[in-house]
Design an enzyme around this catalytic site. Sequence first.
Site, mmCIF file in Angstrom:
data_model
loop_
_atom_site.group_PDB
_atom_site.id
_atom_site.type_symbol
_atom_site.label_atom_id
_atom_site.label_comp_id
_atom_site.label_asym_id
_atom_site.label_seq_id
_atom_site.Cartn_x
_atom_site.Cartn_y
_atom_site.Cartn_z
ATOM 1 N N CYS A 1 0.791 -1.236 0.000
ATOM 2 C CA CYS A 1 0.000 0.000 0.000
ATOM 3 C C CYS A 1 0.821 1.283 0.000
ATOM 4 C CB CYS A 1 -0.924 0.007 1.214
ATOM 5 S SG CYS A 1 -2.073 -1.383 1.297
ATOM 6 N N HIS B 1 -2.669 6.317 4.454
ATOM 7 C CA HIS B 1 -1.520 5.406 4.591
ATOM 8 C C HIS B 1 -0.193 5.989 4.099
ATOM 9 C CE1 HIS B 1 -0.378 0.857 4.883
ATOM 10 N NE2 HIS B 1 0.123 1.606 5.859
ATOM 11 N N LYS C 1 -8.887 5.677 2.951
ATOM 12 C CA LYS C 1 -7.578 5.363 3.536
ATOM 13 C C LYS C 1 -6.478 6.236 2.933
ATOM 14 C CE LYS C 1 -4.737 1.754 2.748
ATOM 15 N NZ LYS C 1 -4.250 0.367 2.664
#
Length: 475
Positions: A78, A137, A135
């Site tokens: 990710c 991240h 998200k």
Amino acid sequence: MNRIKYVILASVMISLTSLSAYGKEPVKQPNIIHILADDVGYDDLSCFGSKDISTPSLDELAAKGMKFTSFYAPHGTCTPSRAALITGRYAPRINEGQGLYVLFPHSKHGLEDEMETTIAELLKAQGYTTGLYGKWHLGHLPQYLPCVHGFDEFLGIPYPNDHGPERIGNSGWRPNGVSDPAIPLIEQAQVIKRCDNNDLAELPALFTREACKFIYRSVKEDKKPFYLQYANIETHTPWFVPKGFEGQSKAAAFGDAVEYLDRSVGIIMNTLKRLGIENNTIIVFSSDNGPLVHRDEELENCYGKFGFTNPERKHVLREGKYQERYDGGIRVSCIMTWPGNIPAGATCDEPIAAMDLFTTMARIAGADVPDDRVIDGKNILPLMKGEKGAKSPHKAIYGFRATGGLLSVRYKNWKLILPGKHWTGELTTPHLYDLSSDIGETINVAEQHPDVVKTIMRLAEDANKAIESNQPIEQ
């Protein structure tokens, strides 16, 4: 490197019109939506061949636009993938060559504002309202959050939904095996809630609603073009979906999550239709990396069926998330629509990379890409438009580790795996695959094509040197 922050562009006169990517006729700036799926595999959509997951909204998107069947995510995990995508730079270049590996709740670093310029910053300087829902991240500390990197609005979680208190088994990632705190829901830079698993299950619906409100505000109140990154969380373990949506798929909890994401895509598409802006909106769907394909005992112990990866579920690509060797980790489904510009029902198999979205979106919006650092992304608008004879702007696409070191090279229809040690096995010689007849990378044809191997190995050597010396990779 000390540099003048690229947001100097903000001093330029802001206009709601810009030049086209070819710099001729004034056109209305299009809205841009990037639906960035989490851990969704190449063939996890029905329009890309899935037989056990139904994605009617994404199928409709593909019917209205173009499928890109050789689209490469920058990395198999990710954080480095998202960092490369948002900056247009291969992962090892991030943060002045330091790279950025997967971030955890105890991580003290992130995407450095003084070192990197994001697509959100470029578009904001061109008059866009920018928002991210879902998200992030790329760093959970205040100095790394989205609103520092050009996003006007942020509502989401700063790292994955499985970085919570139940994850105490992997002390290699967590200091002394200490459990993580409850996952924070952040608005702008403020933690507004600490989420338990019931909360996490309801967040996907919240993010969809708020993303649609963002679209409405941008159009009706701000009256400005917008850039929205909708970064869903439910297709990342644990595969929680809102109550009432479990058990819908033939592919267990993961399938439920993908089908819920598809519903969210449909809601966003309907919002555009109701506001009458569908024809002036670019939608891009892609994934940050490939899917989980191996069982993980810790995930199963923590989340039961919501963390169970079925090893019997087959994919057309080899391997999956957590590696850049084989296509299962980095080759992902991609769909783009832009009515009147991207032809409907089209398919493009030219190899392109997620970093290309940075350069292409900037050009479309009328922004110049930064010239004070190497940008690896290329303008793929000719491919998007389906122009006759349009080819990939890349000589090759490279599968780098997050902090440097090359594992694979995609060159035309060929895929070369470099020799070396890796958790998928040690190779003492290069392996070559002909993806035109062997998409699953099952038959090594290196001995039959020594000249091809030699050509690609030379490209690999040059690419490694370019990264190490912070120079452009020759195209």
